[in-house]
Write a protein that holds these residues in place. Structure first.
Motif, PDB file in Angstrom:
ATOM      1  N   ARG A 174       0.855  -1.190   0.000  1.00 49.29           N
ATOM      2  CA  ARG A 174       0.000   0.000   0.000  1.00 49.29           C
ATOM      3  C   ARG A 174       0.890   1.239   0.000  1.00 49.29           C
ATOM      4  O   ARG A 174       0.598   2.222  -0.648  1.00 49.29           O
ATOM      5  CB  ARG A 174      -0.900  -0.004   1.245  1.00 49.29           C
ATOM      6  CG  ARG A 174      -1.809   1.248   1.357  1.00 49.29           C
ATOM      7  CD  ARG A 174      -3.088   1.097   0.593  1.00 49.29           C
ATOM      8  NE  ARG A 174      -3.780   2.376   0.438  1.00 49.29           N
ATOM      9  CZ  ARG A 174      -4.532   2.956   1.354  1.00 49.29           C
ATOM     10  NH1 ARG A 174      -4.711   2.359   2.537  1.00 49.29           N
ATOM     11  NH2 ARG A 174      -5.114   4.116   1.121  1.00 49.29           N
ATOM     12  N   ARG A 258      -3.140  -3.260  -1.757  1.00 47.92           N
ATOM     13  CA  ARG A 258      -4.113  -3.529  -0.699  1.00 47.92           C
ATOM     14  C   ARG A 258      -5.210  -2.447  -0.669  1.00 47.92           C
ATOM     15  O   ARG A 258      -5.476  -1.829   0.356  1.00 47.92           O
ATOM     16  CB  ARG A 258      -3.427  -3.597   0.660  1.00 47.92           C
ATOM     17  CG  ARG A 258      -2.398  -4.704   0.782  1.00 47.92           C
ATOM     18  CD  ARG A 258      -1.953  -4.909   2.211  1.00 47.92           C
ATOM     19  NE  ARG A 258      -1.319  -3.756   2.791  1.00 47.92           N
ATOM     20  CZ  ARG A 258      -0.007  -3.538   2.816  1.00 47.92           C
ATOM     21  NH1 ARG A 258       0.811  -4.404   2.237  1.00 47.92           N
ATOM     22  NH2 ARG A 258       0.501  -2.462   3.394  1.00 47.92           N
ATOM     23  N   THR A 259      -5.814  -2.219  -1.799  1.00 45.10           N
ATOM     24  CA  THR A 259      -6.902  -1.262  -1.896  1.00 45.10           C
ATOM     25  C   THR A 259      -7.715  -1.615  -3.125  1.00 45.10           C
ATOM     26  O   THR A 259      -7.373  -2.530  -3.882  1.00 45.10           O
ATOM     27  CB  THR A 259      -6.374   0.186  -1.979  1.00 45.10           C
ATOM     28  OG1 THR A 259      -7.462   1.112  -1.972  1.00 45.10           O
ATOM     29  CG2 THR A 259      -5.553   0.394  -3.231  1.00 45.10           C
ATOM     30  N   TYR A 275      -5.323  -5.067  -7.896  1.00 45.70           N
ATOM     31  CA  TYR A 275      -6.018  -4.550  -6.714  1.00 45.70           C
ATOM     32  C   TYR A 275      -6.663  -5.708  -5.957  1.00 45.70           C
ATOM     33  O   TYR A 275      -7.433  -6.477  -6.532  1.00 45.70           O
ATOM     34  CB  TYR A 275      -7.049  -3.506  -7.124  1.00 45.70           C
ATOM     35  CG  TYR A 275      -6.394  -2.264  -7.672  1.00 45.70           C
ATOM     36  CD1 TYR A 275      -5.934  -1.263  -6.836  1.00 45.70           C
ATOM     37  CD2 TYR A 275      -6.184  -2.117  -9.044  1.00 45.70           C
ATOM     38  CE1 TYR A 275      -5.294  -0.140  -7.341  1.00 45.70           C
ATOM     39  CE2 TYR A 275      -5.550  -0.998  -9.556  1.00 45.70           C
ATOM     40  CZ  TYR A 275      -5.106  -0.017  -8.704  1.00 45.70           C
ATOM     41  OH  TYR A 275      -4.467   1.091  -9.200  1.00 45.70           O
ATOM     42  N   GLY A 277      -8.008  -5.209  -2.562  1.00 46.96           N
ATOM     43  CA  GLY A 277      -8.575  -4.636  -1.349  1.00 46.96           C
ATOM     44  C   GLY A 277      -9.547  -5.593  -0.683  1.00 46.96           C
ATOM     45  O   GLY A 277     -10.425  -6.157  -1.331  1.00 46.96           O
ATOM     46  N   THR A 376      -6.011   0.638   7.372  1.00 38.79           N
ATOM     47  CA  THR A 376      -6.538   0.064   6.130  1.00 38.79           C
ATOM     48  C   THR A 376      -7.239  -1.257   6.360  1.00 38.79           C
ATOM     49  O   THR A 376      -8.324  -1.504   5.811  1.00 38.79           O
ATOM     50  CB  THR A 376      -5.402  -0.126   5.106  1.00 38.79           C
ATOM     51  OG1 THR A 376      -4.732   1.124   4.907  1.00 38.79           O
ATOM     52  CG2 THR A 376      -5.947  -0.611   3.782  1.00 38.79           C
ATOM     53  N   GLN A 380     -11.253  -1.808   5.539  1.00 35.34           N
ATOM     54  CA  GLN A 380     -11.636  -2.762   4.501  1.00 35.34           C
ATOM     55  C   GLN A 380     -12.554  -3.844   5.066  1.00 35.34           C
ATOM     56  O   GLN A 380     -13.505  -4.284   4.403  1.00 35.34           O
ATOM     57  CB  GLN A 380     -10.386  -3.405   3.887  1.00 35.34           C
ATOM     58  CG  GLN A 380      -9.551  -2.478   3.031  1.00 35.34           C
ATOM     59  CD  GLN A 380     -10.117  -2.290   1.629  1.00 35.34           C
ATOM     60  OE1 GLN A 380     -11.194  -2.772   1.313  1.00 35.34           O
ATOM     61  NE2 GLN A 380      -9.402  -1.564   0.796  1.00 35.34           N
TER      62      GLN A 380
END
Length: 526
Positions: A174, A258-259, A275, A277, A376, A380
């Motif tokens: 990230r 990590r998104t 991606y 996430g 994060t 999430q």
């Protein structure tokens, strides 16, 4: 018929792709919450038959030497990232945010921040010589016959070791020292992409764009001080003088980000960015008996959970008292991860715990609200399970994470500098009673889940893709090899400007000569 089935089994086994064959993966992790999500990937890779070796320093907080799903390569170091050092630094940052530090201390803290970051990365960098100068450890690295290196580039160790071993490189990422990783690899216009800790959205006013540009420049200076000075000497020693750390750190085959764009603002991306996430979100497991009993006792009112993340274990005592007093006035039950002094205003409806199964509690049908610090992982998980947020950000990117959810009208944010019993209670009641928060968060949850593969399966596919093909060079843009002036075509602009000026100068000179010749001819006639 039975004979046909028996003969078909070996044939079908031949058709199974090579991904099922176990590979050898060298993981070089970081600490804190970054290790928590790295561990999720390692467990998933182990479940698919891969052999995992975690190379870690002897000062590691979380890596254990008797794990059931990975083996370890312990690197003895004299200095590392000390937990007490990090927690004291975070405590000072929290006091700074609340305005409780004297002016002289504030100035000293701001002035020393760059030096502390540089010191931190120098300590981290000691891992590399401790590993690569030890013949026994290097022999183990070569004997491991690794297929790739999996690392988190918020520390610079992993990329240097990967290049030293000439192995494909996959990032679980990230942040990249010390910026948003996407900012380093993809076109990122600062007109609508906010810098971390700016507190801006993708819709900025003119003066916000000015501040955004200044923060970007400060970040570039910090990058030179914190990473270049710490890791460039290691690059030159172990990779050669022609290797530049700024270039090799963005030379990963795959960036597992990590998104996703349910959570983050839309922005340009690159072919080798994947991606994932919410990849750490799993199906819930049954709660421990004492927690299930406590949750069920909440009745129709349900329960709330509150957490401060992996690095912060407590709040200032006066803030904790204000928070506890507000909780005590609610009909809901509260589970609060807290290791500080027991608040004097703690109500009977609040349970203090050292640790809680956060993902399982967020998936519980009686959950009403998540009071989150804004990490994060937690944000999430809240999106995945559709649980509205009341944010109390502390440090780093936490406010920015919560801001993204608030922009989607699924969270409310309070400031640590002004929080008290009254406004905290009002914030709790607003999110609990206003249906739009839960409705909007559940909409985000549906968007997050509406994809062809689970994020964890997507991540595993691309890791195994790199193992099968010995890298992913065809997905790498040439931009990572370019100096900044070539990337931004500064040399082309200067060349075209020079050519234009030369043409204009030539035309002016020609016109002047022509006019002079005409004038001389006219004078001669007269």
């Amino acid at each position: 018929m039975r004979l046909i089935c028996c003969c078909s089994v070996p044939f079908l086994l031949l058709l199974i792709p090579g991904a099922c064959e176990g590979g050898n993966i060298l993981a070089i992790p970081t600490e804190g919450s970054h290790w928590i999500n790295m561990e999720v990937l390692l467990k998933a890779l182990h479940s698919r038959g891969h052999n995992i070796t975690v190379a870690h320093s002897s000062k590691s907080w979380f890596v254990v030497n008797n794990s059931s799903f990975y083996s370890t390569l312990t690197v003895p170091v004299e200095r590392g990232v000390e937990r007490d050092f990090v927690q004291e630094l975070l405590l000072q940052m929290i006091k700074f945010q609340r305005g409780t530090l004297p002016l002289t201390t504030v100035l000293h803290l701001v002035a020393s921040m760059f030096s502390k970051m540089s010191e931190l990365h120098r300590n981290i960098g000691e891992f590399v010589p401790a590993l690569l100068d030890d013949p026994g450890l290097v022999r183990k690295l070569h004997d491991g016959k690794f297929d790739l290196v999996l690392t988190d580039p918020s520390w610079g160790n992993g990329v240097i070791v990967a290049k030293y071993l000439n192995l494909p490189l996959v990032y679980n990422v990230r942040w990249l020292i010390p910026e948003d990783a996407q900012l380093a690899i993809a076109p990122s216009p600062l007109s609508y992409i906010p810098i971390v800790q700016s507190g801006f959205t993708d819709k900025m006013t003119f003066f916000e764009r000015v501040v955004n540009m200044l923060l970007y420049l400060v970040g570039q200076i910090q990058m030179v001080l914190a990473s270049k000075l710490a890791y460039q000497p290691l690059c030159e020693k172990y990779l050669g003088p022609d290797h530049d750390f700024d270039q090799i750190k963005i030379d990963a085959d795959i960036w597992l980000m990590r998104t996703d764009f349910v959570f983050d603002f839309p922005r340009p991306t690159m072919p080798n960015v994947v991606y994932m996430g919410g990849f750490h979100c799993k199906d819930p497991e049954p709660l421990p008996e004492h927690l299930e009993e406590f949750v069920q006792s909440s009745g129709e009112h349900g329960f709330i959970i509150m957490s401060h993340g992996a690095f912060v274990s407590k709040l200032p005592d006066d803030v904790a008292d204000e928070v506890a007093a507000a909780f005590a006035k609610l009909p809901q039950k509260v589970i609060w991860t807290y290791k500080g002094n027991r608040p004097t205003t703690l109500g009977n409806n609040t349970l203090l715990v050292d640790w809680m199964p956060q993902k399982d509690l967020l998936a519980h049908p009686k959950i009403k609200l998540f009071v989150a610090h804004g990490g994060t992982n937690g944000v999430q998980e809240a999106i995945c399970h559709g649980v509205p947020l009341l944010g109390l950000p502390l440090v780093f990117d936490q406010y920015d994470n919560l801001l993204r959810v608030r922009q989607k009208r699924a969270a409310k944010i309070l400031s640590l500098s002004t929080v008290n019993e009254d406004n905290f209670l009002k914030g709790l009641q607003e999110v609990l009673t206003e249906p739009s928060y839960r409705t909007n968060m559940q909409r985000l949850s549906r968007l997050h889940k509406d994809q062809p593969m689970k994020p964890i399966d997507t991540a595993l596919f691309w890791i195994e893709f790199v193992m099968r093909h010995k890298g992913a060079a065809h997905l790498k843009a040439q931009s990572y090899k370019m100096p900044w002036y070539i990337y931004h075509s500064v040399d082309v602009v200067l060349f075209l400007t020079g050519v234009t000026l030369l043409v204009v100068f030539t035309l002016i000179l020609f016109i002047r000569c022509f006019c002079s010749a005409v004038c001389r001819r006219k004078i001669k006639r007269e």
